[in-house]
Design a protein around this motif. Structure first.
Motif, short mmCIF file in Angstrom:
data_model
loop_
_atom_site.label_atom_id
_atom_site.label_comp_id
_atom_site.label_asym_id
_atom_site.label_seq_id
_atom_site.Cartn_x
_atom_site.Cartn_y
_atom_site.Cartn_z
N HIS A 1 0.82 -1.22 0.00
CA HIS A 1 0.00 0.00 0.00
C HIS A 1 0.85 1.26 0.00
N ARG A 2 2.12 1.16 -0.34
CA ARG A 2 2.98 2.33 -0.31
C ARG A 2 2.58 3.36 -1.36
N ALA A 3 2.06 2.91 -2.48
CA ALA A 3 1.63 3.84 -3.52
C ALA A 3 0.44 4.66 -3.05
N ASP A 4 -0.45 4.06 -2.25
CA ASP A 4 -1.60 4.77 -1.74
C ASP A 4 -1.17 5.94 -0.85
N HIS A 5 -0.13 5.74 -0.06
CA HIS A 5 0.35 6.77 0.85
C HIS A 5 1.12 7.85 0.12
N GLN B 1 0.47 8.98 -2.92
CA GLN B 1 -0.43 9.81 -3.71
C GLN B 1 -1.22 10.80 -2.87
N THR B 2 -1.36 10.56 -1.57
CA THR B 2 -2.15 11.48 -0.76
C THR B 2 -1.34 12.61 -0.26
#
Length: 110
Positions: free
Chosen positions: A103-107, A109-110
């Motif tokens: 989930h590193r990409a989710d973090h 992008q925010t």
């Protein structure tokens, strides 16, 4: 000649003072390094230092309760399974690391 009970390798108790001290130091690293940082911030708002102390005791009590429950639960396991209990925290840490990596990409992008 008959030998009496003298110091033999089977009767000697190893000196564990150094090991005990170093493991105690490692397990209380938060008390040694982190709590003074929290107390340094406690000079501001009233009651902040008291909340730090209460939080420390509550956290320690929670950890103690979990450890006692786990030790009690481990008594129901076969003796051959006990050494493998150390793999449980490792597995939990690897699982958390894997989820964080997924989930590193989710973090980002925010």
């Amino acid at each position: 000649m008959i030998k009496g009970p003298g110091p033999s390798s089977a009767n000697r108790v190893p000196h564990t003072g150094h090991r005990t001290t170093s493991s105690s130091l490692r397990s209380h690293i938060d008390d040694i390094l982190i709590l003074p940082l929290f107390f340094a911030q406690g000079a501001g708002p009233p009651g902040f230092a008291r909340r730090i102390v209460i939080g420390q005791y509550l956290g320690f009590a929670a950890i103690l309760a979990v450890v006692v429950a786990a030790a009690f639960g481990a008594t129901f396991l076969p003796e051959s399974a006990t050494p493998y209990l150390g793999l449980l925290p490792l597995a939990l840490g690897l699982k958390a690391a894997w989820q964080a990596w997924k989930h590193r990409a989710d973090h980002l992008q925010t």
